[in-house]
Design an enzyme around this catalytic site. Structure first.
Site, PDB file in Angstrom:
ATOM      1  N   CYS A 193      -0.775   9.079  52.620  1.00 41.30           N
ATOM      2  CA  CYS A 193      -1.988   9.851  52.884  1.00 41.30           C
ATOM      3  C   CYS A 193      -1.762  11.331  52.582  1.00 41.30           C
ATOM      4  O   CYS A 193      -1.211  12.074  53.408  1.00 41.30           O
ATOM      5  CB  CYS A 193      -2.422   9.658  54.338  1.00 41.30           C
ATOM      6  SG  CYS A 193      -3.918  10.562  54.739  1.00 41.30           S
ATOM      7  N   CYS A 241      -3.536  13.699  54.979  1.00 41.68           N
ATOM      8  CA  CYS A 241      -2.873  13.845  56.293  1.00 41.68           C
ATOM      9  C   CYS A 241      -1.606  14.690  56.181  1.00 41.68           C
ATOM     10  O   CYS A 241      -1.315  15.502  57.059  1.00 41.68           O
ATOM     11  CB  CYS A 241      -2.466  12.490  56.863  1.00 41.68           C
ATOM     12  SG  CYS A 241      -3.661  11.179  56.661  1.00 41.68           S
ATOM     13  N   ASP A 242      -0.811  14.482  55.129  1.00 43.31           N
ATOM     14  CA  ASP A 242       0.537  15.047  55.096  1.00 43.31           C
ATOM     15  C   ASP A 242       0.770  16.130  54.051  1.00 43.31           C
ATOM     16  O   ASP A 242       1.835  16.753  54.035  1.00 43.31           O
ATOM     17  CB  ASP A 242       1.566  13.916  54.853  1.00 43.31           C
ATOM     18  CG  ASP A 242       1.558  12.895  55.988  1.00 43.31           C
ATOM     19  OD1 ASP A 242       1.234  13.304  57.125  1.00 43.31           O
ATOM     20  OD2 ASP A 242       1.861  11.724  55.740  1.00 43.31           O
TER      21      ASP A 242
END
Ligand code: NAP
Length: 312
Positions: A135, A138-139
């Site tokens: 992701c 997300c990261d």
């Protein structure tokens, strides 16, 4: 265990599930959405979408909030973070048991979506959260001024690789062929992205590191030559696999596990419908998932009405 009775239980609260919820509840059948995690599905992790009609550009999370608000208007009941214990789609009623509840349903609409496929190479599982991520939204911010690799040649890989250039000093896009699968418009944008470097005809054979990832081993599929690339992170985007745990084998599926339906979204079991990414479909987009949800729910409502006529 508390027993809950519904005409329709929808498994999965992504775009297909919410659209199905709207149409089912609006069709005056009692409707619940049950999800193993937070509601919103895969698009909640998309940075932005520019191909959902009516919105020239909207954040994935924001769009799914709108779906949820809209479904709420018709009075669906929502059960998120449900740990599934068993699913019986064949019995009558159909029974879904979670740790907290037993849901008895006249019809079930499967809208469980799909999840990222794994590379299946040494080091991948070991370094999840320490350099391996599925992701970018997300990261990505963890890789400021670092070097990362993205694997795959589809829309996801190319779009996420471009997104990662916002943070990383360099992004390698590793693809097993010398031609991308991504849409032409996406390819054109990627070709203008200075921090993006394509590594063609190559596959990842191993992910190495100590505490964190520091290199990946590549193999050129034409020359069989191996090489090592220094990276701080790797983001595999090589496609998706259906979320069918708990009921796989009960409905007819293709060789990859995606559920077979007819044009009304009916599966091989009477009263069970499948909508969105979990089914065999030529296009997996938010708009097609929502469209599937509408079709499946309309036919689920017809099924419930027919059952009621029989019992009157
Ligand atoms: P995808 O289109 O199936 O692409 C998967 C890519 O990974 C392909 O390029 C494939 O290579 C490669 N691949 C597969 N297995 C591999 C392996 N074991 N090792 C190395 N490479 C491998 O998947 P996706 O990009 O996740 O997209 C899924 C669906 O969502 C698609 O329908 C896509 O259009 C849609 N989507 C749309 C948007 C958007 O419109 N904004 C954004 C994201 C996704 P080959 O090309 O050689 O097969």
């Amino acid at each position: 265990m508390q027993i809950k009775e519904f005409d329709t239980v929808i498994l999965g609260g992504g775009p297909a599930g919410f659209a199905a919820g709207m149409y089912a509840a609006r069709g005056a059948v009692s409707t619940a959405i049950v999800d193993i995690s937070m509601l919103g599905g895969q698009p909640s992790n998309y940075l932005e979408l520019e191909n959902y009609p009516g919105f020239s550009c909207i954040g994935g999370f924001e769009l799914m909030e709108k779906f949820e608000e809209h479904a709420d208007k018709f009075g669906i009941e929502k059960f998120s973070m449900q740990e599934i214990e068993s699913i019986d789609l064949v019995s009558s009623p159909k029974v879904i048991k979670t740790k907290e509840f037993q849901f008895n349903a006249k019809t079930v609409i499967i809208a469980t979506g799909a999840k990222p496929m794994k590379l299946g190479v040494p080091g991948e599982a070991e370094f999840v959260g320490r350099g391996v991520s599925y992701c970018a939204v997300c990261d990505g911010a963890f890789y400021k001024d670092k070097v990362v690799a993205v694997v795959g040649g589809g829309n996801s890989a190319v779009e996420e690789a471009m997104y990662l250039t916002k943070f990383a000093s360099k992004v390698y896009l590793i693809h097993r062929r010398n031609e991308l699968r991504a849409d032409k418009i996406v390819q054109e944008r990627a070709s203008k992205c200075e921090k993006l470097e394509f590594v063609w005809d190559s596959v990842v054979k191993e992910i190495k590191g100590s505490d964190l990832v520091n290199t990946i081993v590549l193999e050129n599929v034409k020359s069989n030559e191996k090489s090592e690339l220094s990276v701080n992170g790797i983001f595999p985007y090589i496609g998706i696999t259906p979320n069918v745990e708990g009921f796989s084998g009960q409905v007819a599926q293709d060789s990859r596990g995606f559920i077979l339906t007819d044009e009304t979204m009916k599966t091989s079991i009477d009263g069970v419908f499948a909508v969105g990414d979990v089914r065999v479909t030529p296009l997996r987009q938010v708009v097609t998932a929502a469209s599937d949800g509408a079709v499946g729910a309309v036919y689920a409502v017809k099924y419930v009405e027919a059952l009621k006529e029989v019992t009157v």
